[in-house]
Design a protein around this motif. Structure first.
Motif, PDB file in Angstrom:
ATOM      1  N   PHE A 499      35.796  72.313  30.760  1.00 46.22           N
ATOM      2  CA  PHE A 499      34.619  72.917  30.439  1.00 46.22           C
ATOM      3  C   PHE A 499      34.276  73.598  31.524  1.00 46.22           C
ATOM      4  N   SER A 500      34.235  75.048  31.096  1.00 50.08           N
ATOM      5  CA  SER A 500      33.900  76.011  32.112  1.00 50.08           C
ATOM      6  C   SER A 500      33.236  77.229  31.770  1.00 50.08           C
ATOM      7  N   ASN A 501      32.432  78.069  32.647  1.00 52.54           N
ATOM      8  CA  ASN A 501      31.724  79.206  32.234  1.00 52.54           C
ATOM      9  C   ASN A 501      32.593  80.321  32.603  1.00 52.54           C
ATOM     10  N   SER A 502      33.871  80.366  32.876  1.00 56.72           N
ATOM     11  CA  SER A 502      34.986  81.365  33.213  1.00 56.72           C
ATOM     12  C   SER A 502      36.191  81.039  32.550  1.00 56.72           C
ATOM     13  N   LEU A 503      36.736  82.036  31.900  1.00 54.55           N
ATOM     14  CA  LEU A 503      38.051  81.992  31.144  1.00 54.55           C
ATOM     15  C   LEU A 503      39.056  81.626  31.991  1.00 54.55           C
ATOM     16  N   ALA A 559      34.143  72.884  35.537  1.00 55.23           N
ATOM     17  CA  ALA A 559      34.521  73.776  36.433  1.00 55.23           C
ATOM     18  C   ALA A 559      33.554  74.950  36.334  1.00 55.23           C
ATOM     19  N   LEU A 560      32.614  75.070  37.131  1.00 54.53           N
ATOM     20  CA  LEU A 560      31.504  75.908  36.937  1.00 54.53           C
ATOM     21  C   LEU A 560      31.377  76.950  38.229  1.00 54.53           C
ATOM     22  N   LEU A 561      31.080  78.033  37.793  1.00 55.83           N
ATOM     23  CA  LEU A 561      30.765  79.192  38.671  1.00 55.83           C
ATOM     24  C   LEU A 561      29.269  79.257  39.013  1.00 55.83           C
ATOM     25  N   PRO A 562      28.757  79.722  40.178  1.00 54.98           N
ATOM     26  CA  PRO A 562      27.175  79.878  40.337  1.00 54.98           C
ATOM     27  C   PRO A 562      26.417  80.329  39.208  1.00 54.98           C
ATOM     28  N   ALA A 588      32.704  67.098  38.010  1.00 55.41           N
ATOM     29  CA  ALA A 588      32.226  68.572  38.273  1.00 55.41           C
ATOM     30  C   ALA A 588      32.909  69.225  39.338  1.00 55.41           C
ATOM     31  N   ALA A 589      33.411  70.671  39.414  1.00 56.48           N
ATOM     32  CA  ALA A 589      33.689  71.226  40.392  1.00 56.48           C
ATOM     33  C   ALA A 589      33.198  72.519  40.380  1.00 56.48           C
ATOM     34  N   PHE A 590      32.090  72.741  41.567  1.00 56.85           N
ATOM     35  CA  PHE A 590      31.346  74.103  41.698  1.00 56.85           C
ATOM     36  C   PHE A 590      32.148  74.908  42.592  1.00 56.85           C
ATOM     37  N   THR A 591      32.665  75.739  41.961  1.00 63.08           N
ATOM     38  CA  THR A 591      33.325  76.591  42.657  1.00 63.08           C
ATOM     39  C   THR A 591      32.856  78.230  43.181  1.00 63.08           C
ATOM     40  N   GLN A 608      22.233  57.903  37.656  1.00 60.74           N
ATOM     41  CA  GLN A 608      23.511  58.287  36.786  1.00 60.74           C
ATOM     42  C   GLN A 608      24.319  59.278  37.621  1.00 60.74           C
ATOM     43  N   PRO A 609      25.207  58.871  38.676  1.00 63.38           N
ATOM     44  CA  PRO A 609      25.800  59.839  39.594  1.00 63.38           C
ATOM     45  C   PRO A 609      26.840  60.414  38.897  1.00 63.38           C
ATOM     46  N   VAL A 610      27.186  61.803  39.212  1.00 63.64           N
ATOM     47  CA  VAL A 610      28.526  62.413  38.746  1.00 63.64           C
ATOM     48  C   VAL A 610      29.219  62.954  39.860  1.00 63.64           C
ATOM     49  N   PRO A 611      30.552  62.466  40.002  1.00 66.63           N
ATOM     50  CA  PRO A 611      31.257  63.187  41.196  1.00 66.63           C
ATOM     51  C   PRO A 611      31.224  64.747  41.177  1.00 66.63           C
ATOM     52  N   CYS A 612      30.879  65.285  42.174  1.00 61.06           N
ATOM     53  CA  CYS A 612      30.855  66.638  42.548  1.00 61.06           C
ATOM     54  C   CYS A 612      31.918  67.084  43.598  1.00 61.06           C
TER      55      CYS A 612
END
Length: 893
Positions: A499-503, A559-562, A588-591, A608-612
């Motif tokens: 799942f990402s906001n960048s192709l 994987a999400l960009l700012p 989640a990966a905040f790149t 409800q923690p999520v690993p970042c």
């Protein structure tokens, strides 16, 4: 062998430090003539009732004749062990061989003050192991019916005890060969004792800091400050001969001045003072020492000698040792709140337990977990790992309700066989993550006895995979995996959604997932996070729910960009919410975030923690490791069942007879008949072969075996080499056999005219190789590969550590890269894989039962479409390697 003045020789491994039922320690050793006075003191200190129970009559004192008989033994027909604390005898156990050389009478005597600490069961285990080495197979005993404690020692040991009542005495008799039940009993007792021992260290009733200092910044000052400020509820004592007041509390010059008992001593004094401090601790009845001081195994041979003496002294006086060179210990439980470490603050409470063998790496491990906001249950830095080990911690963690996942950094594994057993059991309920130094082989930690190893490269890592351990390379990777298993459900399968906001970023993450063996079920990149918080977050939530609702999606990597107007925390809250609703892991990966003030690593969201992660590659690698663990956990582990037609006792009798001619470290290679007989006890048959000197002897042998035959040299380097003239096949008649003998001898003359043999022709099949060895540390190791270049050039072996379940055997045969040839390859039919699995199971069972078998090699094994044929077997035996995980409980070192 150990030779004491005035004593006969006894095996060195008969002496051992042991953990008692209540977590204390003691020393067990064979009795000596010099013990006469101590035995008399032990006897006179017993109650009248205890003396009557042991001797069926009251004896105020033992006669000189009785003392001589009790203390002078030959360590073969008559063996006696004593258990001591601080040099004082607290328990005695002995056996005397009877007229039947395979039976011995056994008896015990336990000090009144130490009954109920499990001494009887420990003595029984060690006596049974020693008796077994001396060819004794049965124990008998006579016990008064009112001596219920001793009757329980025998009945609870796991042996099949036969009893009858005669003339006011209960007579007992039982075989002492280890059984599945007796091993289970021993392991259960060992578990309870070692778990209790560690629990007392991590949750002491009182603590003393020895070496506490007024000087700000010193180690002693910080340790005392951290314990007090951490909120430890029990008494804390500062010990410093030069200070009257420390940290607002009264300081004591010596430990003996403290008016109340001290359970745990934290020691920060120069190394030359540690031994004296240990003496003070022993005199004060301290149960454990955390030694922060360096200057031991880290100081060469002199330091090693100091470390050995320190551990020997501590165990002999009932104490455990953490360190030396330890960073300290932590326990975040609110009723304990113990920060006896160099960490500035007590970490938040959580489910992760940590162990580090190295103080320096321990700092890195603690920092890595802190950066990720991981809550800890307990942390122990073992430093030089002279005593308390990762195995001890796993025993504790298995019972600790506060611990849900564990992580260990190891530089050595002193007892890999025990590690395998414990890790496999613990991993069934809690993830076990291990970062192992790449330079670490199968070696003992500094300060322990030096041993060599025969284990093949890769055997240790194979053992870890077999045990369900999540193996990582670094402490950073350990923390990455820990933050997933600490707060996320395990994935139900290997397929994930990206799942990402960048192709472009979505494609890169999908490629990384595929490279790690994960299935990419869906790539979602139509995510708009720039619409503002009021629109973006609801849309994000709806999209996530839709994707996670799919039965074919088992996990997700976001994987999400700012994005403008959206914080990491807000997005992570939505991810955590959707993960909890679906019951599926989301990482989640905040790149691309450059602002260091924005925290993007760790567990975000308390409820409800999520690993970042700041790195999508690290997120995928950690998730892949968790998927492999979940697959191991979900699979059918199979049963540890003895194959039909196995006769271990017959094999044991044969080995006992053969080993009479084996001395010291030498190995005996069994001849063809002896090897065939031994293997036959486990239903393993080798295709017959017959050696010869003349051509006519060869013809006679071929007539008996049946034509056609194969002609082979017995030279090990040539006997499988058709290309070098070492093998000739399908010889159909006497004349052809005679010609081939002449031609082969001529061809092999440059090799010194090796001897020849004839053998029945085997059906055509895939050539495979099986090998099993007895490693001094790892115990039995079995290996499998496809014969030829696959193993000889490419080292394409599979390794496993018995015992093997049915599932282990199945994986074992399929593990080599070349194993695909077994299932049909380039037009060839599939072979009888089930027959290979059966052979592997029988070989593993045999090797696990008999450490006397130093090497077994079947090469080649031809596997056709129906059945297997072993063409050659090399079997070598030697004196048992005295496995570190044997039928007797003993602390390593």
């Amino acid at each position: 062998m150990v030779d004491r003045p005035g004593d006969s020789l006894y095996p060195e491994h008969w002496e051992a430090d042991v953990v008692l039922r209540d977590g204390g320690t003691a020393h067990l050793r064979p009795i000596r003539p010099a013990d006469a006075d101590a035995v008399q003191a032990f006897h006179t200190g017993q109650s009248q009732n205890s003396i009557y129970m042991r001797f069926f009559a009251f004896k105020a004192r033992l006669s000189s004749k009785e003392l001589k008989r009790f203390t002078e033994v030959d360590h073969k027909d008559r063996v006696a062990f004593v258990i001591t604390i601080g040099g004082e005898i607290i328990g005695i156990g002995r056996y005397d061989r009877l007229d039947d050389p395979e039976e011995a009478e056994v008896a015990f005597n336990i000090a009144d003050a130490h009954q109920g600490r499990g001494l009887g069961s420990i003595l029984l285990e060690h006596l049974a192991a020693a008796a077994h080495e001396n060819g004794i197979r049965r124990f008998s005993a006579e016990v008064l019916p009112e001596n219920r404690k001793m009757l329980m020692v025998f009945s609870d040991a796991g042996y099949d005890v036969k009893r009858h009542f005669d003339d006011g005495v209960v007579s007992l008799e039982f075989d002492i060969d280890p059984t599945e039940k007796s091993r289970a009993v021993m392991e259960s007792r060992e578990h309870r004792a070692e778990a209790r021992s560690v629990r007392d260290l991590l949750a002491p009733s009182s603590v003393a800091v020895i070496g506490a200092s007024r000087s700000w910044g010193t180690v002693g000052y910080q340790l005392l400050e951290h314990i007090v400020e951490g909120g430890f509820p029990g008494p804390v004592y500062a010990i410093n001969p030069e200070a009257l007041e420390l940290a607002g509390m009264l300081s004591f010059a010596r430990l003996s001045d403290v008016p109340e008992p001290v359970q745990l001593a934290v020691i920060a004094v120069p190394y030359e003072e540690v031994s004296t401090v240990a003496d003070d601790c022993a005199a004060a009845g301290v149960k454990g020492m955390v030694i922060v001081s360096a200057g031991f195994a880290d100081d060469g041979e002199r330091g090693l000698a100091r470390q050995r003496d320190l551990v020997r002294k501590a165990r002999a006086n009932g104490m455990r040792v953490i360190g030396p060179a330890s960073l300290g210990i932590l326990n975040a439980h609110p009723e304990v709140s113990l920060n006896a470490s160099m960490a500035p603050t007590l970490p938040p409470r959580g489910g992760l337990g940590l162990f580090s063998q190295s103080a320096a790496i321990g700092v890195s491990l603690y920092a890595a977990s802190s950066r990720r906001r991981l809550g800890l249950s307990t942390f122990l830095s073992a430093g030089n790992r002279a005593d308390v080990s990762g195995n001890d911690m796993m025993q504790f963690w298995e019972d600790d309700a506060d611990t849900t996942a564990v992580g260990l950094y190891l530089e050595s594994i002193g007892n890999p066989r025990k590690f395998s057993r414990l890790a496999r059991r613990l991993a069934r309920t809690k993830p076990v993550i291990v970062a192992k130094s790449e330079s670490m082989g199968l070696r003992l930690p500094p300060g322990h006895a030096v041993r060599t190893t025969q284990a093949p490269a890769g055997a240790l890592d194979a053992m870890m995979r077999q045990a369900g351990v999540i193996r990582v390379e670094t402490v950073e990777q350990l923390a990455d995996v820990a933050q997933i298993v600490s707060g996320q459900p395990l994935p139900a399968g290997p397929d994930l959604a990206v799942f990402s906001n960048s192709l472009a970023l979505g494609k890169v993450v999908a490629d990384s997932a595929s490279a790690h063996g994960l299935g990419v079920e869906r790539v979602v990149t139509d995510v708009d996070l720039d619409a503002g918080m009021s629109l973006a977050l609801p849309a994000l939530r709806a999209s996530l729910r839709a994707v996670l609702a799919s039965d074919t999606v088992h996990a997700m990597v976001a994987a999400l960009l700012p994005a403008r107007g959206l914080t990491v925390e807000k997005i992570a809250e939505v991810l955590a919410e959707c993960s909890a609703e679906a019951g599926k892991p989301v990482v989640a990966a905040f790149t691309g975030i450059l602002d260091p003030s924005v925290y993007v690593e760790g567990m975000v969201g308390e409820d409800q923690p999520v690993p970042c992660f700041s790195n999508a590659g690290a997120a995928v690698a950690a998730l892949a490791a968790v998927v492999r663990y979940a697959e191991w956990l979900a699979r059918d582990q199979g049963h540890f069942a003895e194959p039909a037609g196995c006769h271990p006792e017959r094999a044991r009798v044969q080995l006992d007879g053969l080993l009479r001619d084996v001395h010291g470290e030498q190995l005996m290679q069994l001849d063809t008949d002896a090897a065939a007989s031994l293997l036959g006890h486990y239903g393993i048959n080798v295709l017959p072969s017959v050696g010869f000197d003349t051509a006519e002897q060869a013809v006679d042998a071929a007539d008996r075996l049946g034509w056609p035959v194969a002609l082979k040299t017995t030279e090990p380097s040539l006997r499988h080499r058709l290309d070098l003239g070492g093998v000739r096949l399908d010889i159909e008649d006497p004349d052809s056999l005679r010609r081939n003998i002449v031609q082969m001898r001529r061809a092999l003359s440059p090799y010194g005219s090796p001897s020849l043999e004839v053998q029945s022709m085997a059906p055509v099949g895939q050539a495979c190789t099986f090998r099993a060895i007895e490693d001094p540390l790892l115990g039995p190791v079995v290996s499998f590969g496809l014969a030829g270049d696959a193993v000889n050039l490419l080292d394409d072996w599979a390794h496993r550590v018995p015992p093997l379940s049915a599932a282990d055997v199945k994986d074992f045969i399929r593990a080599p890269r070349a194993a695909r040839k077994l299932f049909g390859y380039q037009g060839l039919p599939a072979v009888d894989v089930a027959a290979l699995e059966e052979l592997a199971g029988r070989m593993a069972w045999m090797k696990d039962n008999h450490p006397e078998i130093a090497l077994v090699e079947f090469n080649p094994v031809l596997c056709g479409t129906r059945g297997v044929a072993i063409l050659a077997a090399d079997v070598r035996i030697g004196n048992p390697a005295h496995r570190t995980d044997s039928a007797r409980r003993a602390m390593l070192g």
